[in-house]
Design a protein around this motif. Structure first.
Motif, PDB file in Angstrom:
ATOM      1  N   ASN A  11      21.457  80.499 -20.850  1.00  0.00           N
ATOM      2  CA  ASN A  11      22.385  80.734 -19.749  1.00  0.00           C
ATOM      3  C   ASN A  11      21.645  80.790 -18.417  1.00  0.00           C
ATOM      4  OD1 ASN A  11      24.422  81.522 -18.051  1.00  0.00           O
ATOM      5  ND2 ASN A  11      25.092  83.237 -19.289  1.00  0.00           N
ATOM      6  N   GLN A  14      20.782  77.324 -17.382  1.00  0.00           N
ATOM      7  CA  GLN A  14      21.936  76.604 -16.843  1.00  0.00           C
ATOM      8  C   GLN A  14      22.253  77.063 -15.425  1.00  0.00           C
ATOM      9  OE1 GLN A  14      24.931  77.366 -19.787  1.00  0.00           O
ATOM     10  NE2 GLN A  14      24.306  75.638 -21.077  1.00  0.00           N
ATOM     11  N   GLN A  15      22.122  78.357 -15.165  1.00  0.00           N
ATOM     12  CA  GLN A  15      22.368  78.870 -13.823  1.00  0.00           C
ATOM     13  C   GLN A  15      21.327  78.355 -12.840  1.00  0.00           C
ATOM     14  OE1 GLN A  15      22.682  83.121 -13.934  1.00  0.00           O
ATOM     15  NE2 GLN A  15      24.500  83.079 -15.237  1.00  0.00           N
TER      16      GLN A  15
END
Length: 151
Positions: A11, A14-15
């Motif tokens: 995550n 992805q950020q």
């Protein structure tokens, strides 16, 4: 645990893509733009997560492989409650002690917070669990034990 830590790292990665082009207004000594605070923080968190995941794998894998071997009959029944079983279990439990050591090694703020907690010092030199007055409380509001228990 391993799955959740991998999902967190994924995550964060992805950020990172959303912050990829963002830079600070400051310029480094070689003329390049300094990376955004978000990118620096993300890199620190990813390195920390990688360290935590590696320590987790190193601590728990031997015990889990031995238990799998015991369950499948590859390891003799005498393994259970043997010294090697106890040693591998303790080594797995060591993982719980490793995380604070990792945080203390990587973050001076964490070391300072631990030192303040164990020496009962804080910003106002009060013990950790002592009730402190907060600036947002009104002086005309008083609550006694009787008021609390009467509800």
């Amino acid at each position: 645990m391993l799955v959740t830590q991998i999902l967190i790292a994924r995550n964060l990665s992805q950020q990172f893509r959303s912050f990829k082009g963002i830079t600070n207004a400051t310029t480094t000594t070689n003329g390049n733009q300094a990376p955004s605070f978000h990118i620096v923080a993300r890199n620190r968190v990813l390195k920390l997560m990688l360290t935590v995941i590696i320590i987790y794998i190193v601590c728990w894998t031997p015990a889990q492989i031995a238990y799998l071997g015991y369950s499948l009959g590859w390891v003799p029944l005498s393994y259970l409650n043997s010294p090697i079983h106890s040693l591998l279990t303790v080594f797995g439990f060591y993982n719980s002690c490793a995380n604070p050591i990792i945080y203390a090694a990587r973050y001076p703020e964490f070391r300072n917070a631990l030192k303040e907690m164990f020496t009962c010092k804080s910003a106002k030199n009060t013990p950790l669990f002592e009730k402190m007055d907060t600036p947002n409380t009104s002086s005309n509001i008083s609550t006694s034990k009787a008021d609390i228990y009467s509800v």
